[in-house]
Design a protein around this motif. Structure first.
Motif, mmCIF file in Angstrom:
data_model
loop_
_atom_site.group_PDB
_atom_site.id
_atom_site.type_symbol
_atom_site.label_atom_id
_atom_site.label_comp_id
_atom_site.label_asym_id
_atom_site.label_seq_id
_atom_site.Cartn_x
_atom_site.Cartn_y
_atom_site.Cartn_z
ATOM 1 N N LEU A 148 -15.761 54.143 -41.751
ATOM 2 C CA LEU A 148 -14.397 54.277 -41.233
ATOM 3 C C LEU A 148 -14.043 53.116 -40.313
ATOM 4 N N ARG A 149 -15.015 52.634 -39.558
ATOM 5 C CA ARG A 149 -14.751 51.498 -38.678
ATOM 6 C C ARG A 149 -14.466 50.221 -39.471
ATOM 7 N N GLN A 150 -14.991 50.152 -40.682
ATOM 8 C CA GLN A 150 -14.735 48.993 -41.533
ATOM 9 C C GLN A 150 -13.350 49.058 -42.179
ATOM 10 N N GLN A 151 -12.976 50.250 -42.631
ATOM 11 C CA GLN A 151 -11.666 50.416 -43.282
ATOM 12 C C GLN A 151 -11.234 51.866 -43.183
ATOM 13 N N ALA A 152 -10.043 52.081 -42.650
ATOM 14 C CA ALA A 152 -9.524 53.439 -42.485
ATOM 15 C C ALA A 152 -8.670 53.830 -43.679
ATOM 16 N N GLY A 153 -9.244 53.751 -44.860
ATOM 17 C CA GLY A 153 -8.534 54.154 -46.064
ATOM 18 C C GLY A 153 -8.641 55.650 -46.300
ATOM 19 N N LEU A 154 -7.997 56.099 -47.355
ATOM 20 C CA LEU A 154 -7.968 57.530 -47.666
ATOM 21 C C LEU A 154 -9.372 58.093 -47.830
ATOM 22 N N GLU A 155 -10.213 57.394 -48.579
ATOM 23 C CA GLU A 155 -11.573 57.867 -48.835
ATOM 24 C C GLU A 155 -12.408 57.890 -47.561
ATOM 25 N N GLN A 156 -12.284 56.837 -46.739
ATOM 26 C CA GLN A 156 -13.091 56.754 -45.521
ATOM 27 C C GLN A 156 -12.690 57.815 -44.490
ATOM 28 N N VAL A 157 -11.384 58.032 -44.339
ATOM 29 C CA VAL A 157 -10.905 59.051 -43.397
ATOM 30 C C VAL A 157 -11.382 60.433 -43.831
ATOM 31 N N HIS A 158 -11.239 60.724 -45.115
ATOM 32 C CA HIS A 158 -11.674 62.017 -45.640
ATOM 33 C C HIS A 158 -13.181 62.189 -45.467
ATOM 34 N N GLY A 159 -13.933 61.128 -45.762
ATOM 35 C CA GLY A 159 -15.380 61.195 -45.649
ATOM 36 C C GLY A 159 -15.844 61.425 -44.227
ATOM 37 N N TYR A 160 -15.187 60.770 -43.275
ATOM 38 C CA TYR A 160 -15.575 60.960 -41.875
ATOM 39 C C TYR A 160 -15.289 62.384 -41.419
ATOM 40 N N ARG A 161 -14.128 62.910 -41.773
ATOM 41 C CA ARG A 161 -13.765 64.257 -41.330
ATOM 42 C C ARG A 161 -14.748 65.299 -41.881
ATOM 43 N N SER A 214 -6.089 63.584 -37.893
ATOM 44 C CA SER A 214 -5.259 64.485 -38.703
ATOM 45 C C SER A 214 -3.910 63.881 -39.087
ATOM 46 N N PRO A 215 -3.140 63.264 -38.152
ATOM 47 C CA PRO A 215 -1.857 62.677 -38.547
ATOM 48 C C PRO A 215 -2.022 61.578 -39.595
ATOM 49 N N LEU A 216 -3.054 60.751 -39.443
ATOM 50 C CA LEU A 216 -3.296 59.683 -40.421
ATOM 51 C C LEU A 216 -3.637 60.278 -41.775
ATOM 52 N N ARG A 217 -4.481 61.299 -41.775
ATOM 53 C CA ARG A 217 -4.858 61.953 -43.030
ATOM 54 C C ARG A 217 -3.631 62.562 -43.717
ATOM 55 N N ASP A 218 -2.763 63.231 -42.953
ATOM 56 C CA ASP A 218 -1.559 63.827 -43.534
ATOM 57 C C ASP A 218 -0.658 62.748 -44.128
ATOM 58 N N GLU A 219 -0.531 61.630 -43.415
ATOM 59 C CA GLU A 219 0.310 60.529 -43.902
ATOM 60 C C GLU A 219 -0.240 59.953 -45.192
ATOM 61 N N GLN A 220 -1.553 59.801 -45.262
ATOM 62 C CA GLN A 220 -2.169 59.226 -46.458
ATOM 63 C C GLN A 220 -2.020 60.144 -47.665
ATOM 64 N N VAL A 221 -2.209 61.440 -47.453
ATOM 65 C CA VAL A 221 -2.069 62.388 -48.557
ATOM 66 C C VAL A 221 -0.619 62.429 -49.040
ATOM 67 N N TYR A 222 0.320 62.414 -48.092
ATOM 68 C CA TYR A 222 1.736 62.404 -48.464
ATOM 69 C C TYR A 222 2.066 61.154 -49.285
ATOM 70 N N LYS A 231 -0.518 48.342 -50.366
ATOM 71 C CA LYS A 231 -1.775 49.070 -50.326
ATOM 72 C C LYS A 231 -1.775 50.088 -49.210
ATOM 73 N N GLU A 232 -1.228 49.698 -48.059
ATOM 74 C CA GLU A 232 -1.176 50.612 -46.925
ATOM 75 C C GLU A 232 -0.305 51.808 -47.256
ATOM 76 N N GLY A 233 0.777 51.591 -47.971
ATOM 77 C CA GLY A 233 1.662 52.691 -48.338
ATOM 78 C C GLY A 233 0.993 53.694 -49.243
ATOM 79 N N LYS A 234 -0.079 53.258 -49.949
ATOM 80 C CA LYS A 234 -0.790 54.161 -50.848
ATOM 81 C C LYS A 234 -2.020 54.774 -50.192
ATOM 82 N N GLY A 235 -2.101 54.684 -48.874
ATOM 83 C CA GLY A 235 -3.166 55.396 -48.191
ATOM 84 C C GLY A 235 -4.305 54.542 -47.730
#
Length: 272
Positions: free
Chosen positions: A27-40, A74-82, A100-104
């Protein structure tokens, strides 16, 4: 520690801590959808592990830091899923990085800071290793999870009987959101039990299905609120109607299936 069960428990603890550290670094390397989900997921599994040994070994500050890190994401995760569901085209004037950022996904420079907790977790693991052989926390933890589920259902009883057929009934939806958060953590606790042969794999199947259903309900609630704040195009109006209809159907289905959770709580509270 010469007790086979205790060796397995200590091995389980080491594995989950290492998993948390790996998820934190990713997650520290990249806060993408997969990394955020994996950390949580890794953080919640680690919190379930801490709960397994509580109150024999209790580090409240460690648990608070872990849960606070999950909440901040949580807010970042909700934004990425949306974005993954509703952002399908590149707006004018945006480059590849912004698309790319717009896609999570986010760049490493935008990565989220989460605690490594290395020192605290090492101290906690040392304390576990010093627990005398012969102590088995699994049976007590099973009762704790069963009681937690039973109390949750009792507390939500009045709310579940509320009359509602619309997705915008926030009172009922908020109550189901609380149930979802609890069921999610109970499920991670059951994972620990099943891995040690102290739980039934069917419990995980049931809890996983409920977590998925309640997750869909929560996503629909968030998307409905978000779409209402945006420009009301004809397409968005259709989406709003579809979400409202789906939400009402989901609430009715959950009410009918609630007995499954009651039965599960009784099984977990049963003393062998």
């Amino acid at each position: 520690m010469d007790d086979p069960l205790r060796e397995r428990l200590l091995g389980q603890a080491r594995a989950l801590i290492n998993h948390y550290w790996a998820a934190t670094l990713a997650l520290r390397q990249q806060a993408g959808l997969e990394q955020v989900h994996g950390y949580r997921i890794a953080a919640r599994r680690l919190h379930a592990l801490l709960a397994l040994w509580r109150p024999l070994i209790y580090h409240p500050r460690l648990e608070r830091r872990l849960l606070n890190a999950v909440r901040r994401l949580s807010p970042l995760r909700d934004e990425q899923v949306y974005a993954s569901h509703f952002v399908h085209h590149k707006p004018a004037g945006k480059g590849k990085g912004e698309e790319k950022e717009g896609k999570g996904g986010t760049s490493p420079a935008d990565s989220v800071k989460v605690p490594m907790l290395a020192v605290a977790l090492d101290e906690w693991l040392d304390a576990v290793a010093q627990v005398p052989a012969g102590f088995d926390p699994l049976a007590w933890y099973r009762l704790q999870l069963g009681l937690r589920l039973s109390l949750l259902l009792n507390q939500s009883d009045d709310e579940q009987s509320a009359k509602s057929k619309k997705l915008k009934n926030d009172k009922l939806l908020r109550q189901w959101h609380k149930v979802r958060a609890e069921i999610k953590q109970i499920r991670y606790g059951c994972e620990l039990l099943v891995a040690m042969g102290a739980g039934d794999p069917d419990w995980l199947t049931l809890l996983g299905r409920w977590q998925e259903q309640l997750g869909q309900l929560q996503d629909g609630r968030q998307w409905y609120k978000r779409l209402r704040r945006e420009k009301n195009t004809a397409k968005q109006q259709r989406l709003l109607r579809a979400l409202r209809k789906k939400g009402g159907w989901q609430l009715r289905r959950l009410s009918c299936q609630r007995g499954e959770l009651v039965g599960l709580s009784l099984l977990m509270l049963k003393v062998d």
